[in-house]
Every structure is written in structure tokens, then in C-alpha cells.
Design an enzyme around this catalytic site. Structure first.
Site, short mmCIF file in Angstrom:
data_model
loop_
_atom_site.label_atom_id
_atom_site.label_comp_id
_atom_site.label_asym_id
_atom_site.label_seq_id
_atom_site.Cartn_x
_atom_site.Cartn_y
_atom_site.Cartn_z
N SER A 49 -15.37 -8.24 0.40
CA SER A 49 -15.34 -9.07 -0.57
C SER A 49 -15.41 -10.59 0.23
CB SER A 49 -13.97 -9.21 -1.44
OG SER A 49 -12.83 -9.30 -0.60
N CYS A 101 0.86 -1.13 0.06
CA CYS A 101 0.03 -0.05 0.06
C CYS A 101 1.15 1.22 -0.02
CB CYS A 101 -0.99 0.02 1.21
SG CYS A 101 -2.15 -1.61 1.30
N LYS A 136 -14.35 -1.32 8.78
CA LYS A 136 -13.98 -2.39 7.85
C LYS A 136 -13.12 -3.57 8.22
CE LYS A 136 -11.63 -3.08 3.23
NZ LYS A 136 -10.86 -2.51 2.42
N LYS A 188 -9.68 0.25 9.62
CA LYS A 188 -9.62 -1.09 8.88
C LYS A 188 -8.51 -2.04 9.42
CE LYS A 188 -7.94 -1.83 4.13
NZ LYS A 188 -7.38 -1.27 2.80
N ARG A 204 -0.22 -6.90 5.26
CA ARG A 204 -0.58 -5.42 5.56
C ARG A 204 -0.54 -5.46 7.15
NH1 ARG A 204 -1.21 -5.16 0.57
NH2 ARG A 204 -2.83 -5.44 -0.85
N GLU A 257 -8.11 5.42 16.33
CA GLU A 257 -7.87 5.67 14.73
C GLU A 257 -9.04 6.67 14.31
OE1 GLU A 257 -6.07 5.36 12.64
OE2 GLU A 257 -4.56 3.41 13.19
C1 PBG Z 1 -7.24 -1.44 -0.91
C2 PBG Z 1 -8.37 -1.83 -0.31
C3 PBG Z 1 -8.52 -3.22 0.07
C4 PBG Z 1 -9.93 -3.35 0.13
C5 PBG Z 1 -10.55 -2.07 -0.26
N1 PBG Z 1 -9.40 -1.29 -0.32
C6 PBG Z 1 -7.73 -4.49 0.02
C7 PBG Z 1 -6.90 -4.66 1.11
O1 PBG Z 1 -6.66 -3.76 1.99
O2 PBG Z 1 -6.00 -5.51 1.03
C8 PBG Z 1 -10.62 -4.62 0.52
C9 PBG Z 1 -12.08 -4.57 0.06
C10 PBG Z 1 -12.85 -6.05 0.05
O3 PBG Z 1 -12.30 -7.09 0.52
O4 PBG Z 1 -13.90 -5.98 -0.56
N2 PBG Z 1 -6.24 -0.90 0.18
ZN ZN Z 2 -3.74 -0.80 -0.27
#
Ligand code: PBG
Ligand code: ZN
Length: 327
Positions: free
Chosen positions: A275, A131, A249, A196, A218, A234
Site C-alpha cells: 500500500s 495477527c 513483501k 514479510k 508487529r 524464512e
Molecule cells: C495482514 C496483511 C498486511 C498486509 C497484507 N496482509 C498488513 C500488516 O501486516 O500489517 C499489507 C499489505 C499492504 O500494505 O498493501 N497481515
Molecule cells: Zn496480520
């Protein structure tokens, strides 16, 4: 206080009209944000292997899709881009003629009310899939923030309605807010991925966005799944730095976090049903093990009940169709 047999909680459950009258949480179209994946080329509409019903689309196809989404009454989309070339510093992310910048311009030209939100991160654009920019295997925070600022400004210049940084670098919301304001984009809101988590539920997304990290994970920037107090820190930080909407998220496994963030800050709060949450429901539905529509609505109702004002979900179109059918 009345007790049984005077008090009978079932009285308000005996028929569906009554149940409709006392329902506390209702999903409407206005709650929904639909994620889209944009790829180079034309006439491309390729289903993502691990996400049935989700497609990588070229710009011409995405524009048609957005017209349909607008017609369905979904208020907003969020765009993710897959560039034709990736490099160490993710330059496709802030190229004025990059995939997202072109897509935003094309969509804004062909739609009226639809809001276009752009995801701001580098992982779809870097050759290593991380990222941010690297020094060896470390992600450099401040150097990355400079690039995220460039990316945000280029999205705003292309016509994005809302900027959504998803990278989890420290200080990026403040830096993006300042740059937007300096460039005259004082009215563009920031939807911050404030909380996140480093989650296993992102697996299928990395297929869709072709953004799996080439090594490592990550966890040096996304949050530890075990932490809740840190989520409040955060969120607070991003609010102080100027976020207009804060996001939690994933959503379904983090309802306690959505609740706490909403209770504490009373901010417009978004939740991302990611997802993996989508694919699990789809897969079990396909197998005939659960009633997909019913679990779809249950999962979204739970997210809203926990305190989300808006939900990013791959089910958005299915929900609208469900709501029309069950009017
Ligand atoms: C990018 C990002 C991600 C998601 C949204 N923006 C992937 C990640 O952090 O690896 C995930 C969304 C999803 O799983 O539907 N940083
Ligand atoms: Zn990213």
C-alpha cells in the site's frame, strides 16, 4: 574483446523497434494479482482515504469488480475481509458465513477463469488488531496456528483457489498444508508470505483493512528490515513445510531480497508492491511531481527484473489499461 570505437552499446538503443527487440524484462497481464477489500453491507464502494483508486466494496460490488477484472485478463485477485464484528480471537476469520467465505462463494459463482486467493491472518478480525491470539501483550504462536488452520480450511471449503497465509507465525505453512490434505484439498496451492518485513510501508493498508494494532507493533513476528540472511531461512522453512509459491513483501525497497530468494531457491516467487509503495507514487503523481504512469511501470519492471514471477499490486487494472493503450 572489442572496445570503443568498434564496440558501441548505443547501437541497440537508436530506435524503439530495436529497443523493443532487445528488452529483457516485460510486464504482462499474467504477472498481476489484484488486491480487494470486502466489507459487509450492500452497494458500498468507498474509496480508501490514503489510497486513491482503491475501494472498500460490499460483496455485490466486489462480484461486479471481479467480472471486470476477469474481462481485463488479470488472472487473480487476493481478498482481504473486514468483518462486521471483531473479537479477542478473531472468530470472523473462520466463520463459515464470514465476509470472505461469502465473498469467495459469490465470486466463484459469477466468474470462470479468475483465481481467488485468500489472505489468511487474524489482524482484520481481532478487536486488538494483532495477527494472533494474545496472552497479555504476547502473541501466542501455536494457539494462533490452530486458528489459521481453521481459517484456511473455511476458505478452501468456500471455494478459494489459493491460500495465502500472511501472519508470519512459525509452523503455519506445514500445519495448513497438512490440514488441507487431510480435508481432501490436496490440489490447493499455498502462496506463503514467507519473507514479510515489519515495514512502515503498510500504513495505508491498515486504513483499508481497518487492522491497525490497538497497541504495540508487529515486530515480534514480522522480520527486521535490516536482515537478509534471515529472509533465506524464512523462505527455506516455508518451502520445506510445503509452500508452492513464496512471497517477498514489501517489494520495491527489497529488490535485493527478491533477487537472493529467487537465485537461491528457484521457486515461483511473488512480490507484494504494498500500500505505501502505491500511495507514494499516487501522491507524487497527483502533485505533478512525477509521471505516475511511467513510475508505475518502472517500479513494476524493477520488481520483475529482480526475479519476481508475479506481483501483487494495486496498480493491476491501471497496468492493463496502460498495456492496451501502448500496444
Ligand atoms: C495482514 C496483511 C498486511 C498486509 C497484507 N496482509 C498488513 C500488516 O501486516 O500489517 C499489507 C499489505 C499492504 O500494505 O498493501 N497481515
Ligand atoms: Zn496480520
Amino acid at each position: 574483446m572489442a572496445t570503443y570505437p568498434t564496440k558501441r552499446l548505443r547501437r541497440l538503443r537508436y530506435n524503439s523497434t530495436l529497443r523493443d527487440m532487445v528488452r529483457e524484462t516485460t510486464i504482462t497481464k499474467n504477472d498481476l494479482i489484484y488486491p480487494l477489500f470486502v466489507v459487509p453491507g450492500s452497494k458500498i464502494n468507498k474509496e480508501v482515504r490514503s489510497m486513491p483508486g482503491v475501494y472498500q466494496m460490499s460483496i455485490d460490488v466486489v462480484v461486479e469488480e471481479c467480472k471486470e477484472i476477469e474481462k481485463l485478463g488479470i488472472p487473480a485477485v487476493i481478498l482481504f475481509g473486514i468483518p462486521d464484528h471483531k473479537d479477542e480471537v478473531g472468530s470472523g476469520a473462520y466463520d463459515p458465513n464470514g465476509i470472505i467465505q461469502k465473498a469467495v462463494r459469490a465470486i466463484k459463482k459469477e466468474t470462470k477463469r479468475l483465481l481467488v486467493i485468500t489472505d489468511v491472518c487474524l489482524c482484520e478480525y481481532t478487536s486488538h488488531g494483532h495477527c494472533g491470539v494474545l496472552d497479555g501483550e504476547r502473541i501466542l504462536n501455536d494457539e494462533t496456528v490452530d486458528l489459521l488452520v481453521k481459517e484456511s480450511i473455511s476458505h478452501a471449503e468456500a471455494g478459494a483457489d489459493i491460500i495465502a497465509p500472511s501472519d508470519m507465525m512459525d509452523g503455519r505453512v506445514g500445519a495448513i498444508r497438512k490440514a488441507l490434505d487431510d480435508e481432501g484439498f490436496t490440489e490447493i496451492p499455498i502462496l506463503s508470505y514467507a519473507v514479510k518485513y515489519a515495514s512502515g510501508y503498510y500504513g495505508p493498508f491498515r486504513d483499508a483493512a481497518e487492522s491497525a494494532p490497538a497497541f504495540g507493533d508487529r515486530r515480534s513476528h514480522q522480520m527486521d528490515i535490516a536482515n537478509a540472511n534471515e529472509a533465506l531461512r524464512e523462505a527455506e522453512t516455508d518451502i520445506e513445510e510445503g509452500a508452492d509459491i513464496i512471497m517477498v513483501k514489501p517489494a520495491g525497497a527489497y529488490l535485493d531480497i527478491i533477487w537472493r530468494v529467487k537465485e537461491k531457491f528457484q521457486m515461483p516467487t511473488a512480490a507484494y508492491q504494498v500500500s505505501g509503495e502505491y500511495s507514494l507514487i499516487k501522491a507524487a503523481g497527483k502533485m505533478g511531481w512525477i509521471d505516475e504512469e511511467r513510475v508505475m511501470m518502472e517500479s513494476l519492471t524493477a520488481i520483475k527484473r529482480a526475479g519476481a514471477d508475479m506481483i501483487l499490486t494495486y496498480f493491476a487494472k491501471d497496468v492493463v489499461k496502460y498495456l492496451e493503450k501502448n500496444r
